[in-house]
Enzyme design. Structure first.
Site, short mmCIF file in Angstrom:
data_model
loop_
_atom_site.label_atom_id
_atom_site.label_comp_id
_atom_site.label_asym_id
_atom_site.label_seq_id
_atom_site.Cartn_x
_atom_site.Cartn_y
_atom_site.Cartn_z
CB CYS A 1 -0.92 0.01 1.20
SG CYS A 1 0.01 0.07 2.73
CD GLU B 1 -4.42 0.19 -4.53
OE1 GLU B 1 -5.56 -0.28 -4.38
OE2 GLU B 1 -3.61 0.30 -3.60
#
Ligand code: NAD
Length: 496
Positions: A281, A381
């Site tokens: 992340c 993402e």
């Protein structure tokens, strides 16, 4: 077939379910274990057990709770290699990276060992004549944690040690994609002497998460995972009057100033963009080159091209496969979108396969230049080994790009100019900033402080903020009567 056990009331048991989710080796997609979809009755038992355990655990002295964490830390260190081996085999991470995953979790347990001083309240004497006020920090009750696949040791360890050290009990629902590592962590927690029912582990997907968001006995929910699921969990948990902290997806930018040390920049960008196959992340997925630093992009692509994906136990492997065929499809689809939308693909890993492991979820390192903010590879993402390079004319221009992005997990700037670094750290709308450090994950005496769409809630993970998230403050105002106190009723709001 290895069926992953549940942990309920101190016992590792097989679920009564007939429904299982395959856990696969991402290197070839062979099935290595099966995660049970915990039944409703088992979910009820896990929550009820945690509630019962809370009634005694909340009274256990804080020093004893700290000692449990000390024993747990020692066991985790002793077993770090075997945990990392299991973790690597079910995630495909390289062994060294898996060791790091466990280590970053151990550091949180070390922080939980400090619970006596972290849970101290405040005092003030004589707030009015002969009146003192002091506060205590007390646990909430049963807390729940829902964790993602990408750090199956570190992220569960962000949650249950801090919550339990505070005096709460816990129900953990780890990712169904790599549930064996969290179960190993739970085994060691029991071995460290955790009382029955203080930690419970259930498995499954959305259906098993649901009761954790709605059951009134659960007081707080910690979640780490993707944005849509994080938003759903935040909305549902808070609508059911629970505390929630939801850590979600990211698009982390690094800004490269032309005065930066080129070698340092290139070396750091290689690891932070494609390390762990980009499934972090805090991975750098966008590099913004300011001014002349854009001339370094071809050399960067060449160096990233030297990274070889491989098996977890191959010492020369830079990273492993993606977690699932679905993840691989998503990444390949986005690489194609990047090409279709006009970005220049300097390094294309879409055709990569590892010889002998053709059925695995392999994607080679990929670098795009000339990326613009309207492209899908910029907006979405990717969560794969793909770096998007962009150009900016000035630091202000770079700041505008970063601040307009809806995510705010991490960012970094590479520069030798203190004023530029200061300007960036002060003005960037991102919660974790690195200066000449690509992935600025704070150690656990600070908190993990993502912003914007990377976090829903107010109190973050570990550090002081975790203590506040997992506790209530009780404030006591007291007066001890002495013989000479006199006077009649006081009908005002003031203390006298
Ligand atoms: P995910 O959202 O698919 O799953 C996370 C957890 O939620 C799993 O336990 C899963 O079983 C559960 N879940 C899935 N769908 C659900 C639903 N509809 N309702 C309720 N629960 C559901 O995430 P993932 O693919 O496991 O992890 C990758 C994502 O996690 C990436 O987006 C990454 O950026 C993010 N992540 C964020 C951080 C952070 O600190 N911000 C850290 C690690 C990972």
């Amino acid at each position: 077939m290895n069926k992953v056990p549940l942990l309920i009331n101190g016992q590792f048991i097989q679920s009564d379910t007939s429904s299982y989710i395959d856990v696969t080796n991402p290197a070839d997609n062979s099935v290595i274990a099966q995660a049970p979809c915990t039944t409703d009755a088992e979910m009820e038992k896990a929550i009820a057990t945690a509630q019962t355990a809370f009634e005694s655990w909340r009274h256990v002295p804080v020093t004893e709770r700290a000692r449990l964490m000390m024993r747990y830390q020692a066991l985790l260190k002793e077993h770090q290699k075997s945990i990392a081996t299991l973790l690597a085999s079910e995630t495909g991470k390289t062994f060294d990276d898996a060791m790091g995953d466990v280590w970053r979790g151990i550091e949180v347990v070390e922080q939980a060992m400090n619970i006596p001083s972290m849970m101290m309240g405040e005092t003030a004497e004589n707030v009015a004549r002969n009146i003192d006020t002091y506060s205590y920090v007390q646990p909430l009750g049963v807390c729940a944690g829902i964790t993602p696949f990408n750090f199956p040791a570190m992220i569960p360890l962000w949650m249950f040690p801090m919550a339990i050290a505070c005096g709460n009990t816990f129900v953990l629902k780890p990712s169904e994609q790599d549930p064996q590592t969290p179960v190993k962590l739970a085994e060691l927690f029991m071995e460290a002497g955790a009382p029955e029912g203080v930690l419970n582990v259930v498995h499954g997907g959305k259906d098993q998460v649901e009761p954790l968001l709605t059951d009134p006995r659960i007081k707080a929910v910690s979640f780490v995972g993707s944005v849509p699921v994080g938003q759903y969990i935040y909305r549902t948990a808070t609508a059911n009057m629970k505390r929630a902290q939801c850590f979600a997806g990211a698009k982390n930018h690094t800004v490269i100033m032309p005065d930066a040390n080129k070698e340092h920049v290139l070396n750091n960008l290689v690891g932070s963009s494609v390390g762990a196959a980009g499934q972090r992340c805090m991975a750098i997925s966008v590099a913004v080159f300011v001014g002349e630093s854009k001339d370094w992009i071809p050399e960067l692509a060449e160096r990233i091209g030297q990274v070889k994906p491989g098996l977890w136990d191959d010492k020369d492997a830079g990273y492993g496969p993606l977690i699932s065929p679905q993840a691989k499809d998503r990444v390949l689809n986005l690489i194609q979108a990047g090409k279709d939308e006009g970005a220049i693909c300097l390094l294309d890993g879409s055709d990569f396969t590892l010889s002998g492991y053709e059925k695995g979820n392999w994607v080679g390192p990929t670098v795009f230049s000339d990326v613009s903010t309207d492209m899908r590879i910029y907006k979405e993402e990717i969560f794969g080994p793909v770096l998007s390079c962009m150009n900016a004319e000035s630091l202000d221009d770079a700041l505008r790009i970063v601040n307009a992005n809806p995510y705010g997990n991490g960012t970094s700037i590479f520069t030798n100019n203190g004023a530029a670094a200061r300007k960036y750290q002060h003005n960037v709308d991102v919660g974790q900033v690195g200066i000449n450090i690509p992935i600025p994950v704070p150690l656990p005496f600070f908190s993990f402080t993502g912003w914007k769409n990377s976090f829903f809630g107010d109190l973050h993970a570990y550090g002081k903020q975790a203590i506040r998230f997992y506790s209530e403050t009780k404030t006591i105002t007291s007066r001890w009567l002495e013989d000479d106190i006199a006077g009649g009723p006081n009908l005002t709001i003031s203390l006298d």
